[in-house]
Design an enzyme around this catalytic site. Structure first.
Site, PDB file in Angstrom:
ATOM      1  N   LYS A   1       0.802  -1.238   0.000  1.00 12.59           N
ATOM      2  CA  LYS A   1       0.000   0.000   0.000  1.00 12.59           C
ATOM      3  C   LYS A   1       0.830   1.281   0.000  1.00 12.59           C
ATOM      4  CE  LYS A   1      -4.013  -2.075   2.040  1.00 12.59           C
ATOM      5  NZ  LYS A   1      -4.751  -2.342   3.257  1.00 12.59           N
TER       6      LYS A   1
ATOM      7  N   ASN B   1      -4.986   2.036  -1.485  1.00  7.43           N
ATOM      8  CA  ASN B   1      -5.391   0.637  -1.654  1.00  7.43           C
ATOM      9  C   ASN B   1      -6.204   0.417  -2.926  1.00  7.43           C
ATOM     10  OD1 ASN B   1      -7.918   1.656  -0.826  1.00  7.43           O
ATOM     11  ND2 ASN B   1      -8.439  -0.243   0.222  1.00  7.43           N
TER      12      ASN B   1
ATOM     13  N   GLY C   1      -0.982  -0.497  15.430  1.00  6.76           N
ATOM     14  CA  GLY C   1      -0.525  -0.559  14.044  1.00  6.76           C
ATOM     15  C   GLY C   1      -0.429   0.834  13.444  1.00  6.76           C
ATOM     16  N   ALA C   2       0.475   0.974  12.476  1.00  8.40           N
ATOM     17  CA  ALA C   2       0.621   2.246  11.772  1.00  8.40           C
ATOM     18  C   ALA C   2       0.963   1.992  10.311  1.00  8.40           C
ATOM     19  CB  ALA C   2       1.694   3.106  12.446  1.00  8.40           C
ATOM     20  N   GLY C   3       0.578   0.817   9.816  1.00  9.97           N
ATOM     21  CA  GLY C   3       0.810   0.489   8.406  1.00  9.97           C
ATOM     22  C   GLY C   3      -0.326   1.018   7.549  1.00  9.97           C
TER      23      GLY C   3
ATOM     24  N   ALA D   1      -3.330  -0.236   6.424  1.00  8.89           N
ATOM     25  CA  ALA D   1      -4.713  -0.342   6.892  1.00  8.89           C
ATOM     26  C   ALA D   1      -4.938   0.536   8.118  1.00  8.89           C
ATOM     27  CB  ALA D   1      -5.055  -1.798   7.205  1.00  8.89           C
TER      28      ALA D   1
HETATM   29  N1  LIG Z   1     -10.567  -6.117   6.473  1.00  6.54           N
HETATM   30  C1  LIG Z   1     -10.142  -5.400   5.466  1.00  6.54           C
HETATM   31  O1  LIG Z   1     -10.904  -4.868   4.644  1.00  6.54           O
HETATM   32  C2  LIG Z   1      -8.682  -5.144   5.344  1.00  6.54           C
HETATM   33  C3  LIG Z   1      -8.226  -4.140   4.502  1.00  6.54           C
HETATM   34  C4  LIG Z   1      -6.877  -3.919   4.435  1.00  6.54           C
HETATM   35  C5  LIG Z   1      -5.992  -4.702   5.167  1.00  6.54           C
HETATM   36  N2  LIG Z   1      -6.461  -5.672   5.966  1.00  6.54           N
HETATM   37  C6  LIG Z   1      -5.557  -6.488   6.768  1.00  6.54           C
HETATM   38  O2  LIG Z   1      -4.823  -5.612   7.617  1.00  6.54           O
HETATM   39  C7  LIG Z   1      -3.581  -6.222   7.969  1.00  6.54           C
HETATM   40  C8  LIG Z   1      -2.447  -5.195   7.806  1.00  6.54           C
HETATM   41  O3  LIG Z   1      -2.346  -4.862   6.427  1.00  6.54           O
HETATM   42  P1  LIG Z   1      -1.553  -3.544   5.959  1.00  6.54           P
HETATM   43  O4  LIG Z   1      -1.813  -3.398   4.529  1.00  6.54           O
HETATM   44  O5  LIG Z   1      -1.803  -2.414   6.889  1.00  6.54           O
HETATM   45  O6  LIG Z   1      -0.027  -4.015   6.168  1.00  6.54           O
HETATM   46  P2  LIG Z   1       1.272  -3.102   6.408  1.00  6.54           P
HETATM   47  O7  LIG Z   1       1.125  -1.771   5.773  1.00  6.54           O
HETATM   48  O8  LIG Z   1       2.419  -3.965   6.033  1.00  6.54           O
HETATM   49  O9  LIG Z   1       1.306  -2.859   7.996  1.00  6.54           O
HETATM   50  C9  LIG Z   1       1.497  -3.933   8.876  1.00  6.54           C
HETATM   51  C10 LIG Z   1       1.306  -3.440  10.313  1.00  6.54           C
HETATM   52  O10 LIG Z   1       1.376  -4.598  11.167  1.00  6.54           O
HETATM   53  C11 LIG Z   1       2.449  -4.430  12.093  1.00  6.54           C
HETATM   54  N3  LIG Z   1       3.062  -5.724  12.347  1.00  6.54           N
HETATM   55  C12 LIG Z   1       3.366  -6.666  11.415  1.00  6.54           C
HETATM   56  N4  LIG Z   1       3.933  -7.724  12.031  1.00  6.54           N
HETATM   57  C13 LIG Z   1       3.989  -7.433  13.353  1.00  6.54           C
HETATM   58  C14 LIG Z   1       4.483  -8.111  14.494  1.00  6.54           C
HETATM   59  N5  LIG Z   1       5.043  -9.341  14.396  1.00  6.54           N
HETATM   60  N6  LIG Z   1       4.394  -7.528  15.704  1.00  6.54           N
HETATM   61  C15 LIG Z   1       3.835  -6.290  15.816  1.00  6.54           C
HETATM   62  N7  LIG Z   1       3.370  -5.589  14.768  1.00  6.54           N
HETATM   63  C16 LIG Z   1       3.446  -6.156  13.553  1.00  6.54           C
HETATM   64  C17 LIG Z   1       3.400  -3.459  11.431  1.00  6.54           C
HETATM   65  O11 LIG Z   1       4.231  -2.871  12.400  1.00  6.54           O
HETATM   66  P3  LIG Z   1       5.640  -2.171  11.948  1.00  6.54           P
HETATM   67  O12 LIG Z   1       5.260  -0.797  11.451  1.00  6.54           O
HETATM   68  O13 LIG Z   1       6.433  -2.151  13.201  1.00  6.54           O
HETATM   69  O14 LIG Z   1       6.235  -3.043  10.876  1.00  6.54           O
HETATM   70  C18 LIG Z   1       2.393  -2.484  10.797  1.00  6.54           C
HETATM   71  O15 LIG Z   1       1.865  -1.615  11.767  1.00  6.54           O
HETATM   72  C19 LIG Z   1      -3.471  -7.458   7.074  1.00  6.54           C
HETATM   73  O16 LIG Z   1      -3.882  -8.568   7.830  1.00  6.54           O
HETATM   74  C20 LIG Z   1      -4.468  -7.195   5.974  1.00  6.54           C
HETATM   75  O17 LIG Z   1      -4.978  -8.389   5.414  1.00  6.54           O
HETATM   76  C21 LIG Z   1      -7.787  -5.906   6.073  1.00  6.54           C
END
Ligand SMILES: NC(=O)c1ccc[n+]([C@@H]2O[C@H](COP(=O)([O-])OP(=O)(O)OC[C@H]3O[C@@H](n4cnc5c(N)ncnc54)[C@H](OP(=O)(O)O)[C@@H]3O)[C@@H](O)[C@H]2O)c1
Length: 264
Positions: free
Chosen positions: A71, A92, A132-134, A136
């Protein structure tokens, strides 16, 4: 039915086995009578640039939907960003315009808030914690402030990313009460897992469930598994739970609207 007139929308992810957007997205297109089809593509991060470069050339590409881990990277490949995507430099969904240029937008947050409302949960006035700060989490944080939460705390494994997000949110909402903090859930009435934790067996829990007060609304962005370990633990504590799939269900309408309404 896929024909020579079908426009397609790849869902770019890596890996892609966990995605759940294609069925509701394709159903929404059928419901509207649109000849558009979504197919997941497993694109490793190092292949993203080349993939997007190639997709730009394809005349029947309506756009792309993008999820973990692309993203942030995809936002930098767009020619322009709209709304929350422009404020957060993350997107997204990408629309391919008639001239082959790419317009990015971000609907994770609007989808999340719409999902809460659809399940009967008000957002305004809540004291919210998001872990979280990614991609989503950023979109959800933006939409929560737009929807009028009383306060928002952001806790992330990498604190610098949480600080950057808070600065972006302050720029967008100068009056908002938004700070970085820990994942201690005790003082909140809305607690959200915005991380990827919970997707895999053996993942740590994003918050300590013993710190959740009964009655707290605990929400997920993770949608696979349907009920995560956090939601199971929260339910056992007497919390109200809200699944990640609700965010997808409400978001597909916004994604199709965006892909259908190019103006270039
Ligand atoms: N329901 C929906 O419609 C929807 C929509 C979008 C996404 N999602 C889900 O949301 C989730 C995140 O997606 P994203 O696109 O935001 O990913 P992303 O941008 O890669 O962000 C990942 C986030 O998770 C944290 N994280 C990952 N592994 C971790 C760990 N072992 N311990 C602690 N924190 C951890 C990261 O922390 P750091 O910053 O420290 O790396 C970051 O805050 C996924 O499961 C995705 O499938 C769902």
């Amino acid at each position: 039915m896929i024909t020579g007139n079908t426009r397609f929308v790849p869902l770019l992810a890596h890996p892609c086995r966990h995605v759940r957007t294609p069925p509701p997205f394709n159903a929404e297109c059928v419901r509207r009578g649109l000849d558009i089809s979504m197919v997941p593509l497993d694109v490793p991060p190092l292949a993203l640039d080349e993939t997007v470069k190639a997709l730009r050339q394809i005349g029947n590409l309506a756009g792309m939907v993008v999820t973990i881990p692309h993203k942030t990277a995809i936002a930098a490949l767009c020619d322009r960003l709209e709304g929350a995507a422009a404020m957060l430099s993350v997107c997204n969904v990408v629309r391919r315009e008639a001239d082959g240029s790419l317009t990015g937008a971000m609907f994770d947050g609007e989808g999340f808030v719409a999902g809460l409302r659809h399940q009967g949960h008000a957002v305004q006035g809540r004291r919210a914690l998001i872990v979280g700060a990614g991609g989503a989490a950023s979109g959800v944080a933006y939409a929560l402030l737009a929807a009028g939460v009383a306060s928002l705390t952001i806790a992330n494994r990498s604190p610098a990313k949480a600080e950057t997000l808070v600065a972006q949110l302050h720029a967008a909402f100068p009056q908002a009460r938004v700070i970085t903090g820990t994942a201690d859930a005790q003082h909140y009435d809305l607690v959200i897992n915005g991380t990827a934790l919970g997707m895999h067996d053996g993942d740590a829990l994003p918050v300590d469930p013993t710190r959740l007060r009964p009655g707290t609304l605990v929400a997920e962005v993770v949608m696979q598994p349907d009920v995560t370990a956090l939601l199971t633990a929260a339910q056992a504590r007497g919390c109200i739970i809200h699944k990640g799939i609700h965010m997808v269900e409400q978001q597909v309408r916004l994604l199709v609207d965006f892909l259908e309404h190019g103006d270039i």
